[in-house]
Design a protein around this motif. Structure first.
Motif, PDB file in Angstrom:
ATOM      1  N   GLY A 101     -46.126 -79.801 -29.914  1.00  0.00           N
ATOM      2  CA  GLY A 101     -45.959 -78.352 -30.000  1.00  0.00           C
ATOM      3  C   GLY A 101     -44.972 -77.857 -31.022  1.00  0.00           C
ATOM      4  O   GLY A 101     -44.973 -76.691 -31.367  1.00  0.00           O
ATOM      5  N   PHE A 102     -44.069 -78.724 -31.532  1.00  0.00           N
ATOM      6  CA  PHE A 102     -43.129 -78.189 -32.524  1.00  0.00           C
ATOM      7  C   PHE A 102     -42.984 -79.051 -33.776  1.00  0.00           C
ATOM      8  O   PHE A 102     -42.372 -78.632 -34.743  1.00  0.00           O
ATOM      9  N   LEU A 103     -43.540 -80.260 -33.745  1.00  0.00           N
ATOM     10  CA  LEU A 103     -43.511 -81.108 -34.930  1.00  0.00           C
ATOM     11  C   LEU A 103     -44.899 -81.690 -35.123  1.00  0.00           C
ATOM     12  O   LEU A 103     -45.528 -82.123 -34.154  1.00  0.00           O
ATOM     13  N   GLY A 118     -47.010 -74.877 -22.998  1.00  0.00           N
ATOM     14  CA  GLY A 118     -46.715 -76.077 -22.214  1.00  0.00           C
ATOM     15  C   GLY A 118     -46.366 -77.268 -23.091  1.00  0.00           C
ATOM     16  O   GLY A 118     -45.526 -78.088 -22.726  1.00  0.00           O
ATOM     17  N   LEU A 119     -47.018 -77.354 -24.251  1.00  0.00           N
ATOM     18  CA  LEU A 119     -46.746 -78.488 -25.145  1.00  0.00           C
ATOM     19  C   LEU A 119     -45.257 -78.540 -25.497  1.00  0.00           C
ATOM     20  O   LEU A 119     -44.626 -79.579 -25.445  1.00  0.00           O
ATOM     21  N   ARG A 120     -44.732 -77.380 -25.854  1.00  0.00           N
ATOM     22  CA  ARG A 120     -43.306 -77.347 -26.226  1.00  0.00           C
ATOM     23  C   ARG A 120     -42.420 -77.689 -25.042  1.00  0.00           C
ATOM     24  O   ARG A 120     -41.410 -78.372 -25.182  1.00  0.00           O
ATOM     25  N   GLU A 121     -42.782 -77.178 -23.879  1.00  0.00           N
ATOM     26  CA  GLU A 121     -41.973 -77.473 -22.688  1.00  0.00           C
ATOM     27  C   GLU A 121     -41.948 -78.962 -22.390  1.00  0.00           C
ATOM     28  O   GLU A 121     -40.945 -79.503 -21.930  1.00  0.00           O
ATOM     29  N   ILE A 122     -43.094 -79.613 -22.623  1.00  0.00           N
ATOM     30  CA  ILE A 122     -43.178 -81.057 -22.373  1.00  0.00           C
ATOM     31  C   ILE A 122     -42.136 -81.782 -23.213  1.00  0.00           C
ATOM     32  O   ILE A 122     -41.305 -82.522 -22.694  1.00  0.00           O
ATOM     33  N   SER A 123     -42.177 -81.543 -24.519  1.00  0.00           N
ATOM     34  CA  SER A 123     -41.259 -82.264 -25.409  1.00  0.00           C
ATOM     35  C   SER A 123     -39.815 -81.898 -25.129  1.00  0.00           C
ATOM     36  O   SER A 123     -38.940 -82.761 -25.100  1.00  0.00           O
ATOM     37  N   GLU A 124     -39.576 -80.614 -24.917  1.00  0.00           N
ATOM     38  CA  GLU A 124     -38.210 -80.176 -24.690  1.00  0.00           C
ATOM     39  C   GLU A 124     -37.623 -80.897 -23.468  1.00  0.00           C
ATOM     40  O   GLU A 124     -36.516 -81.444 -23.519  1.00  0.00           O
ATOM     41  N   ASN A 125     -38.366 -80.920 -22.391  1.00  0.00           N
ATOM     42  CA  ASN A 125     -37.844 -81.538 -21.168  1.00  0.00           C
ATOM     43  C   ASN A 125     -37.785 -83.057 -21.271  1.00  0.00           C
ATOM     44  O   ASN A 125     -36.900 -83.687 -20.693  1.00  0.00           O
ATOM     45  N   ILE A 153     -37.073 -84.650 -23.987  1.00  0.00           N
ATOM     46  CA  ILE A 153     -35.879 -84.917 -24.809  1.00  0.00           C
ATOM     47  C   ILE A 153     -34.600 -84.667 -24.008  1.00  0.00           C
ATOM     48  O   ILE A 153     -33.658 -85.458 -24.050  1.00  0.00           O
ATOM     49  N   LEU A 154     -34.593 -83.576 -23.251  1.00  0.00           N
ATOM     50  CA  LEU A 154     -33.413 -83.283 -22.426  1.00  0.00           C
ATOM     51  C   LEU A 154     -33.170 -84.404 -21.423  1.00  0.00           C
ATOM     52  O   LEU A 154     -32.042 -84.890 -21.268  1.00  0.00           O
ATOM     53  N   MET A 212     -34.364 -88.770 -29.147  1.00  0.00           N
ATOM     54  CA  MET A 212     -35.529 -87.933 -28.822  1.00  0.00           C
ATOM     55  C   MET A 212     -35.891 -88.204 -27.356  1.00  0.00           C
ATOM     56  O   MET A 212     -35.043 -88.096 -26.513  1.00  0.00           O
ATOM     57  N   GLU A 216     -40.916 -85.959 -19.089  1.00  0.00           N
ATOM     58  CA  GLU A 216     -40.596 -84.607 -18.627  1.00  0.00           C
ATOM     59  C   GLU A 216     -40.915 -84.376 -17.165  1.00  0.00           C
ATOM     60  O   GLU A 216     -40.491 -83.387 -16.593  1.00  0.00           O
TER      61      GLU A 216
END
Lengths: 452, 488
Positions: free
Chosen positions: B255-257, B348-355, B357-358, B380, B430
């Motif tokens: 979602g972001f890269l 949702g795609l962005r939320e997946i990666s964000e969580n 990574i967090l 990452m 995530e």
């Protein structure tokens, strides 16, 4: 999103722990210009209700929901699947488990693979089986590669009666290596044994056959095996596992490697996948076998258990020198096949094979009695599938009949040249009833009259 | 609930006359088999398959299932394997009759629903990765790699260039070199830098006129984004070489890269990783491959194309590498990934990666005082610890992994990547809650303490399972792969 448990308070807690104030601070290594805030134009998010509506409507456009009666085979067969297979393979502990690299918490998977391997050995009559491969085609390609590792020669001979899709996959797999793939020609499903004798020499790693072959016929495998052996070539067979319920396995005639499509063993048609490639060989070649293998052993207290073994052949250890690049098997479909073989047992595998044989012969006889211009393309014995020569184009027949809800088979012209235009490959499994066979016969009769 | 620890094999339940199937009465004349098949081709001795009843079969296999760890029962922090939760709607939709019972040679007008799914899934994967065309045919990530390297080979052959080397970092998955070798390419290994990224100076030395491609994982297997990716890309492209991305770690960038923006020409996806389809004890998965426009002619056939509202197969690709599958790939796996993408959407795609990574950074920060962290920097979606501190006390990484089982966790990926001594590669994904991560942290800290105070308890783990450590050497030396051979 409901698949993510973190709340905004959880995220705050994480930021605090990491000493950052925003997510972007975690991405400091990534060049800014690569981070995209552009929209990705994909649909969704959809709720479950919306997804069900959409998928049900897509499913409704496909043959099974249109109640189309099918006699299509050509590598994928509509066999009986006992209901309890689904119960077992949809069990979460099998479905959502990982590769059994940690044996102490994977005994369930490991034992089922050991049982699967044993059943494949018993069915094929060979000594060792791997834990399964992607599908029938890639299993055959891996067998050709394995034979080339063993023999270190530069040719593979492949019978023109092998499933043409498999031949293509074998050629794809071998294209980068210096191994020539030569085809033994066939006409109307009959292999040209004289050309075979001319082609075979001391440079051939292996001869590859299918049994029963793509046209459904059972050819003289003993003769081919003898010729191959005389030049020191290995004998590889791709077999129909159900046929082995009544037919002698090629192992009895000297086959070195037996592979095949495991889909008939309790795996639904699934529009071609996921399926199951099974793979068995003689014990002396076990260290050259591709893929994963499970072995029995004991723990510190002497209790019986199972582990992945012979891993020193595999890519995670030998990297570019591994016996194959495969790092998975088809564990879940192998489990389905394991449960299938256990469920049918000694009697059942024979009974299902006999029903296929009887029903396909009944269908062939009935179809050939429509008129004198419909006949079998050759006089070889057949098992559950047979090729008919029609007075009209097979494609036209299929198109017409499908409108009235019957797929009479597969057109051989899709696989071979124009001379096969009138040939139809018909598969009859134990699932087809006498009544359904009668519909096929009357449908074909009517259609041919229309097309004349 | 007590667990039955019987290690009986299914063969041991067999008694003559038991049945686990039912077939209808034969409703056509029975064929005299000896009349239609030559006697020498008839099976002389029936296959001695076990004879077992349905309830015994169910009980045997369900009890075996209980000897398995799984995502639905616990946490799997397996680096590079992305063992995320598998949504149940995926399963429900993939078992619809119109998908499950569909013959692969159904006429096009009778499989439009299936073709639409394949077409749209390819399209979504193209957009997510920034690639121009996607094939869904490969059955697994490793087959995707093989497909990718064959495309590379075919591309240069078509251009009349003789390039037969593929450069692969020392931190790569073992499948990368194995796939390249299978495609007939030579492998050149390049070392990683002190920062834990591909060493650009070393790369420069490795690039020659024979270089066909560089095959890398980004983020790499240490969990770091290759910060020099644009430079790497221009070095390769300047040399006329291609850039291949192993998509095993795609979960970090959804979602972001986009690999396409980074200069990658080819990428494979693992639907069973990033797109939540079940691993099924090791398969089936699916390994679609995406390529840039100039490589699209080399993709396997058939391709799915759209004409108006009609979807159909295109077999006419003269430059295609050929086929990799009996049919079109693992279709039911594709249905699951398609449903997953519909249910998460772009947001949702962005939320997946964000969580993802967090969660990874949270675990890393929480564990770095107890285990050696060879590269102390932000990660990452995964990171690598080393058990070298514990090794000094005689406790190996393998022991730590086995002890984790006593605390109810699946061990992380161990001894990989090869460049980290006593590696523990951890990827939470995530779909794990902070409570689960805290429990895991607590267990890891306890094991670190035990390694100091009572190392024997770790060295002899696991203690709580029905089986203790298995003798792998014996398994390899006294090969027992087949029950029937054992009996003889």
């Amino acid at each position: 999103m409901k698949y993510i448990p973190n709340t905004s308070r959880d995220k705050e807690k994480i930021y605090k722990k990491l000493g950052v104030s925003s997510f972007d601070e975690l991405l400091e290594d990534i060049p800014k210009e690569l981070i995209s805030d552009k929209r990705i134009d994909i649909p969704g998010p959809l709720s479950e209700i919306e997804i069900e509506r959409k998928l049900e409507s897509l499913s409704a456009q496909n043959a099974p929901e249109k109640k189309i009666l099918s006699f299509a085979g050509a590598g994928a067969y509509d066999h009986y699947v006992p209901a309890h297979i689904e119960t077992i393979i949809s069990r979460s502990e099998f479905l959502t488990a990982y590769t059994p690299y940690q044996p102490e918490i994977s005994q369930g998977t490991l034992q089922t693979i050991y049982e699967y391997q044993s059943l494949i050995c018993e069915l094929t009559g060979l000594d060792v089986s791997n834990a399964s491969m992607y599908d029938g085609a890639s299993a055959l390609a891996e067998a050709a590669l394995m034979a080339s590792r063993i023999k270190k020669r530069n040719k593979i001979l492949i019978a023109g009666t092998v499933n043409p899709s498999y031949v293509k996959v074998v050629k794809t797999y071998l294209q980068g290596l210096e191994i020539e793939v030569l085809t033994i020609p066939q006409k109307n499903g009959i292999l040209d044994i004289d050309v075979f004798k001319e082609l075979i020499d001391e440079n051939v790693n292996a001869c590859v056959f299918q049994y029963p072959d793509f046209f459904g016929s059972i050819q003289d495998i003993d003769e081919y095996c003898e010729i191959a052996s005389s030049k020191g070539a290995l004998k590889i067979f791709s077999v129909d596992p159900i046929a082995l319920g009544i037919l002698e396995s090629p192992a009895a005639f000297g086959a070195d490697i037996i592979t095949g499509e495991g889909q008939p063993m309790g795996i639904p048609l699934s529009f071609g996948g996921p399926y199951l490639g099974f793979f068995a060989c003689r014990r002396e070649y076990v260290r050259q076998m591709p893929g994963r293998v499970v072995g029995a052993t004991t723990d510190k207290e002497g209790r019986h258990g199972f582990v992945l073994t012979l891993q020193t052949r595999e890519q995670h250890i030998r990297r570019e020198k591994a016996t194959s690049n495969i790092c998975s098997n088809q564990a879940l479909t192998a489990l389905a096949a394991c449960v299938y073989l256990v469920s049918l047992g000694k009697e059942g595998i024979r009974e299902v094979a006999l029903q296929c044989l009887s029903k396909s012969h009944y269908a062939a006889k009935s179809l050939c009695s429509i008129n004198s211009e419909i006949e079998l393309i050759n006089d070889k014995p057949f098992f559950k599938e047979f090729a008919l020569s029609l007075p009209v184009s097979a494609r036209d027949v299929i198109e017409r009949m499908s409108i009235s809800g019957i797929i009479p088979g597969v057109a051989l012209s899709s696989f071979f040249d124009k001379s096969y235009e009138n040939m139809l490959l018909v598969a009859v499994t134990e699932k087809r009833s006498r009544e359904e066979i009668s519909s096929l016969v009357s449908g074909l009769d009517k259609t041919i009259k229309q097309l004349y | 609930m007590s667990e039955k620890n019987s290690s009986k094999l299914i063969f041991e339940y067999s008694r003559e006359g038991k049945k686990g199937y039912s077939l209808p009465q034969l409703d056509v004349p029975e064929v005299d088999i000896e009349k239609v098949v030559p006697e020498r081709l008839l099976r002389k001795k029936p296959a001695q398959l076990p004879e077992v009843s349905e309830p015994e079969i169910i009980r045997h296999f369900i009890n075996l299932s209980r000897k398995n760890y799984s995502v639905d029962t616990g946490f799997y922090p397996l680096g590079s394997c992305t063992m995320k939760y598998n949504p149940k709607i995926n399963e429900k939709m993939s078992s619809l009759k119109g998908f499950k019972e569909l013959h692969p040679f159904a006429l096009e007008e009778n499989c439009q629903g299936a073709l639409q799914i394949m077409y749209e899934l390819s399209d979504m994967l193209s957009k997510i990765s920034g690639m121009d065309a996607v094939t869904l045919q490969p059955s697994a990530g490793a087959q995707g790699e093989l497909c990718g390297t064959m495309i590379i080979r075919a591309y240069f052959k078509d251009k009349g260039e003789k390039r037969d080397e593929i450069i692969i970092p020392d931190s790569a998955h073992g499948t990368n070199p194995a796939s390249a070798a299978l495609a007939g390419m030579k492998v050149r290994t390049v070392k990683s830098s002190e920062k834990g990224e591909l060493d650009i100076d070393e790369l420069e030395k490795a690039i020659t006129p024979a270089t066909a491609a560089l095959m890398i994982t980004n983020p790499n297997t240490l969990g770091f984004f290759e910060s020099g990716i644009q430079k790497i890309s221009s070095m390769l492209h300047k040399n006329g070489s291609l850039l291949y991305m192993d998509g095993a770690n795609l979960n970090a960038m959804l979602g972001f890269l986009k690999p396409g923006d980074m200069g990658f020409d080819i990428v494979h996806f693992n639907l069973h990783k990033s797109f939540s389809t079940p691993h099924g004890c090791g398969g089936p998965g699916a390994g679609p491959v995406g390529v840039k426009k100039e490589l699209s002619d080399f993709l396997p056939v058939p391709r799915i194309v759209r004409k108006g509202n009609h979807f159909h197969f295109d077999w006419e690709q003269k430059k295609s590498i050929g086929r990799l599958h009996s049919f079109y790939g693992n279709f039911l796996v594709m249905v699951r990934a398609y449903v997953y993408l519909l249910s998460v959407g772009e947001k949702g795609l962005r939320e997946i990666s964000e969580n993802a990574i967090l969660n990874a950074n949270y675990l890393k920060e929480s564990l770095k005082n107890y285990y050696e962290l060879p590269y102390d920097r932000k990660c990452m979606h995964e990171f690598v610890l080393s058990g070298s501190k514990q090794k000094k006390k005689g406790v190996k990484t393998l022991d730590i992994a086995k002890r984790l089982m006593d605390y109810g966790f699946h061990p992380p990926t161990i001894y990989f990547p090869l460049i980290v001594n006593e590696a523990l590669m951890i990827e939470p994904t995530e779909t794990e809650s902070i409570e689960t991560l805290d429990e895991f942290i607590e267990a890891m800290i306890k094991i670190a303490e035990e390694s100091e105070t009572e190392p024997e308890i770790v060295k002899n783990a696991p203690h709580s399972l029905s089986i203790s450590r298995l003798d792998e050497v014996k398994a390899a030396k006294q090969l027992d792969l087949n029950y029937y051979a054992r009996k003889q």
